[in-house]
Structure formats: structure tokens, C-alpha cells
Design an enzyme around this catalytic site. Structure first.
Site, PDB file in Angstrom:
ATOM      1  N   SER A 134       1.147  -0.948   0.147  1.00 34.90           N
ATOM      2  CA  SER A 134      -0.493   0.023   0.124  1.00 34.90           C
ATOM      3  C   SER A 134       1.224   0.705  -0.024  1.00 34.90           C
ATOM      4  O   SER A 134       2.271   1.487   0.529  1.00 34.90           O
ATOM      5  CB  SER A 134      -1.296   0.415   1.162  1.00 34.90           C
ATOM      6  OG  SER A 134      -1.041   1.332   1.586  1.00 34.90           O
ATOM      7  N   TYR A 147      -1.260  -0.975  10.604  1.00 33.14           N
ATOM      8  CA  TYR A 147      -1.679  -1.182   8.609  1.00 33.14           C
ATOM      9  C   TYR A 147       0.087  -0.606   8.167  1.00 33.14           C
ATOM     10  O   TYR A 147       0.520  -1.840   7.082  1.00 33.14           O
ATOM     11  CB  TYR A 147      -2.700   0.148   8.390  1.00 33.14           C
ATOM     12  CG  TYR A 147      -2.808  -0.618   6.497  1.00 33.14           C
ATOM     13  CD1 TYR A 147      -3.454  -1.819   6.412  1.00 33.14           C
ATOM     14  CD2 TYR A 147      -2.712   0.112   6.186  1.00 33.14           C
ATOM     15  CE1 TYR A 147      -4.091  -1.617   5.465  1.00 33.14           C
ATOM     16  CE2 TYR A 147      -2.956   0.396   4.966  1.00 33.14           C
ATOM     17  CZ  TYR A 147      -3.462  -0.661   3.851  1.00 33.14           C
ATOM     18  OH  TYR A 147      -4.099  -0.585   2.700  1.00 33.14           O
TER      19      TYR A 147
HETATM   20  N1  LIG Z   1      -8.599   0.049  -0.665  1.00 26.35           N
HETATM   21  C1  LIG Z   1      -7.596   1.217  -1.140  1.00 26.35           C
HETATM   22  O1  LIG Z   1      -7.992   2.009  -0.537  1.00 26.35           O
HETATM   23  C2  LIG Z   1      -5.986   0.128  -0.610  1.00 26.35           C
HETATM   24  C3  LIG Z   1      -5.063   1.264  -0.690  1.00 26.35           C
HETATM   25  C4  LIG Z   1      -3.803   0.626  -0.658  1.00 26.35           C
HETATM   26  C5  LIG Z   1      -4.254  -0.837  -0.884  1.00 26.35           C
HETATM   27  N2  LIG Z   1      -5.135  -1.750  -0.738  1.00 26.35           N
HETATM   28  C6  LIG Z   1      -4.404  -2.760  -0.079  1.00 26.35           C
HETATM   29  O2  LIG Z   1      -5.243  -3.734  -1.505  1.00 26.35           O
HETATM   30  C7  LIG Z   1      -6.210  -4.932  -0.853  1.00 26.35           C
HETATM   31  C8  LIG Z   1      -7.628  -5.301  -1.207  1.00 26.35           C
HETATM   32  O3  LIG Z   1      -8.120  -4.269  -0.583  1.00 26.35           O
HETATM   33  P1  LIG Z   1      -9.358  -3.843  -1.748  1.00 26.35           P
HETATM   34  O4  LIG Z   1      -9.185  -2.451  -1.745  1.00 26.35           O
HETATM   35  O5  LIG Z   1      -9.755  -4.112  -2.333  1.00 26.35           O
HETATM   36  O6  LIG Z   1      -9.813  -4.040  -0.317  1.00 26.35           O
HETATM   37  P2  LIG Z   1     -11.315  -5.286   0.345  1.00 26.35           P
HETATM   38  O7  LIG Z   1     -11.686  -4.737   1.587  1.00 26.35           O
HETATM   39  O8  LIG Z   1     -12.422  -4.581  -0.972  1.00 26.35           O
HETATM   40  O9  LIG Z   1     -11.075  -6.691  -0.069  1.00 26.35           O
HETATM   41  C9  LIG Z   1     -10.747  -6.925   0.952  1.00 26.35           C
HETATM   42  C10 LIG Z   1     -11.255  -8.786   0.628  1.00 26.35           C
HETATM   43  O10 LIG Z   1     -10.149  -8.796   1.767  1.00 26.35           O
HETATM   44  C11 LIG Z   1     -10.944  -9.782   2.102  1.00 26.35           C
HETATM   45  N3  LIG Z   1     -10.512 -10.433   3.592  1.00 26.35           N
HETATM   46  C12 LIG Z   1      -9.573  -9.689   4.119  1.00 26.35           C
HETATM   47  N4  LIG Z   1      -9.585 -10.730   5.426  1.00 26.35           N
HETATM   48  C13 LIG Z   1      -9.401 -12.206   5.100  1.00 26.35           C
HETATM   49  C14 LIG Z   1      -8.857 -12.890   5.568  1.00 26.35           C
HETATM   50  N5  LIG Z   1      -8.452 -12.971   7.033  1.00 26.35           N
HETATM   51  N6  LIG Z   1      -8.755 -14.064   4.891  1.00 26.35           N
HETATM   52  C15 LIG Z   1      -9.478 -13.901   3.519  1.00 26.35           C
HETATM   53  N7  LIG Z   1     -10.301 -13.285   2.952  1.00 26.35           N
HETATM   54  C16 LIG Z   1      -9.852 -11.608   3.578  1.00 26.35           C
HETATM   55  C17 LIG Z   1     -12.026  -9.921   2.486  1.00 26.35           C
HETATM   56  O11 LIG Z   1     -13.285 -10.201   2.710  1.00 26.35           O
HETATM   57  C18 LIG Z   1     -12.184  -8.863   1.333  1.00 26.35           C
HETATM   58  O12 LIG Z   1     -13.075  -9.321   0.218  1.00 26.35           O
HETATM   59  C19 LIG Z   1      -5.054  -5.285   0.390  1.00 26.35           C
HETATM   60  O13 LIG Z   1      -4.102  -5.526   0.905  1.00 26.35           O
HETATM   61  C20 LIG Z   1      -5.022  -3.157   0.906  1.00 26.35           C
HETATM   62  O14 LIG Z   1      -4.848  -3.196   1.578  1.00 26.35           O
HETATM   63  C21 LIG Z   1      -6.390  -0.993  -0.542  1.00 26.35           C
END
Ligand SMILES: NC(=O)c1ccc[n+]([C@@H]2O[C@H](COP(=O)([O-])OP(=O)(O)OC[C@H]3O[C@@H](n4cnc5c(N)ncnc54)[C@H](O)[C@@H]3O)[C@@H](O)[C@H]2O)c1
Length: 246
Positions: A134, A147
């Protein structure tokens, strides 16, 4: 293998790779959203995928995903470690359990899946691993200190995996997205008392002043997990609208 496939970025990555012809094995702990991704792939794109419901922080989930992929396709070529959580917790309120939970899902689970898939990747003779970190792994974000620590740890994990597995022709790279329009960003914004301040905190320091569409990040993951990036390993790529440039 794609973790977090029920979420915004995991789903977008599944669609992107599925459309390009990849054979997909998907996992998420959310049974409904994972099933929705499988249905979307089938109904809108004519792509079939195998899926496993489970908590990716528990080592058996990785083993089940690997077994499902091998049963369906006979080989594994790539991993997209995407599942993550981002609970917004002020530093003073952060407990040891919070730390273990966030590190366990965001970082340790990536290690578990890499280890579980390693024999199959070696058998395939080549492979590519993409670990989603991230912008929070590179700069501080409010109330997201642990985080950020977990996402920084992913960068070290990525370099070490690249180093240890280069001899097996297995590459490993990290992606640092900026804010993505997804359930995760919605939850972080909602955790602040003032929505405008929260959005300004998350996007105000980048150059485009908007959240990314998940597809804008999935395209980078697709490049890194494919042979197109054959000379790239141990690297960290930002797709953050310049958040870390200024
Ligand atoms: N959304 C943002 O702004 C952002 C920014 C930078 C990085 N990210 C990273 O991108 C990745 C995806 O994020 P996103 O935006 O799609 O979020 P999201 O919440 O839409 O999706 C995350 C998914 O991971 C699953 N998950 C969480 N914990 C879990 C576990 N213990 N076992 C199995 N599944 C699990 C959730 O059920 C969800 O479907 C993450 O690693 C997040 O840290 C997101």
C-alpha cells in the site's frame, strides 16, 4: 492463485487475468462476495474459476487453495496476494491483539501462501508472485500505523522471497496502490468523524485528488504476474497518483 478475490482489487484482478486467459483459483473469507466474483466471471466474461472459502491467515486455507488449483489445472504459475484489512485505530488505543491480527492477515498470510505453493511453483519451473502492499507501506496515514507497519513488512518479505527463489526462476514483486474505490476505503473514510477531512487525508497529498478504480491497479498486477515482466524481481511499484512523489 488470487487471495481477497471477493474484494474490490481481488475481483478486478480476477477479471483482468481471467479475460487474458489465466486459469483462476480464488479465495476469500467472505463466502457471498467470493461467490459473486465467481458468478461475475462466468456470467459476464465466460471464465470459470475454482474457489475456496477460508481465512487466509490460517495456514490450512493456503493448503486448500493450492490443492484446489492443482486438482483443477495440474500446475501453479503465479500468486496474487491481495487479501488485507485496514482497521483505523489511533496509536494509543492499539493493542497487541490488533497488531497480531493486522500483521497476520496482511503479511504472514502472504508468507503462508507462498510457502504452500512453492513445491508446485518449483515443479512448474518458473513463477511470479505479486504481494499487494500500500501507499501506507511507504508514507504515514492517519490512524493506520499498524496497517502501515504490516504493509512495510510486505516490502521486506518481497525482497527476501525474490532473493531466495531467484535460483528457482520464481520472481516476487510488490505493488503499493494509493486509495482505491472499494469497501476498504469506504470503511476507512467512515471511521473518521468528518468525511471531507478523511477523504482529504487519503487523497489530498496525491496529484490526481481521486481514488483509483480497482482496474487501474489490476493492470499493474497483471503485468507483474505475467511473463511480460520477466526481468523484474524484488521490486516495489507504486500506483498512487504521485502520493509518494511529492
Ligand atoms: N482500498 C484501498 O484504498 C487500498 C489502498 C492501498 C492498498 N490496498 C490493499 O489492496 C488490497 C485489497 O484491498 P481492497 O481495496 O480490494 O479491499 P476490500 O476490503 O474490498 O477487499 C479485501 C478482501 O480481502 C478479504 N479478506 C480480508 N481478510 C481476510 C482473511 N483473513 N482471509 C481471507 N480473506 C480476507 C475480504 O473479505 C475482502 O474481500 C488489500 O491488501 C489492501 O490493503 C487497498
Amino acid at each position: 492463485l488470487i487471495t481477497g478475490a471477493g474484494g474490490g482489487l481481488g475481483r478486478a484482478t480476477a477479471v483482468r487475468l481471467g479475460v487474458e486467459g489465466a486459469k483462476l483459483a480464488l479465495t476469500d473469507r467472505d463466502e457471498q462476495t467470493l461467490a459473486d466474483t465467481v458468478a461475475l466471471l462466468h456470467d459476464d466474461y465466460g471464465v470459470d474459476a475454482v474457489s475456496v472459502v477460508g481465512d487466509i491467515a490460517i495456514v490450512t486455507t493456503s493448503a486448500q487453495l493450492v490443492a484446489a488449483a492443482l486438482a483443477a489445472y495440474g500446475r501453479i504459475d503465479g500468486i496474487c496476494n491481495i487479501a488485507g484489512i485496514s482497521p483505523a485505530i489511533p496509536l494509543a488505543d492499539t493493542t497487541g491483539d490488533d497488531f497480531d491480527l493486522i500483521m497476520g492477515i496482511n503479511c504472514k498470510a502472504q508468507l503462508f501462501l507462498i510457502q504452500a505453493a512453492l513445491p508446485a511453483l518449483r515443479e512448474a519451473g518458473a513463477g511470479s508472485i505479486v504481494n499487494v502492499s500500500s501507499v501506507g507501506g511507504r508514507v504515514a496515514l492517519p490512524n493506520l500505523t499498524v496497517y502501515g507497519a504490516s504493509k512495510s513488512a510486505i516490502l521486506g518479505l518481497t525482497r527476501g522471497v525474490a532473493y531466495e527463489l531467484a535460483g528457482d526462476n520464481i520472481r516476487c514483486n510488490a505493488v503499493c496502490p494509493g486509495g482505491i474505490d472499494s469497501a476498504m476505503a469506504d470503511a476507512v473514510v467512515a471511521s473518521f468523524p468528518d468525511r471531507d477531512t478523511a477523504i482529504a487525508n487519503l487523497t489530498g497529498r496525491q496529484l490526481f485528488k481521486r481514488f483509483a478504480d480497482a482496474g487501474e491497479i489490476a493492470t499493474l498486477i497483471a503485468y507483474l504476474v505475467s511473463d511480460e515482466s520477466s526481468f523484474v524481481t524484488g521490486a516495489t511499484f507504486s500506483a498512487d497518483a504521485g502520493h509518494t512523489a511529492i
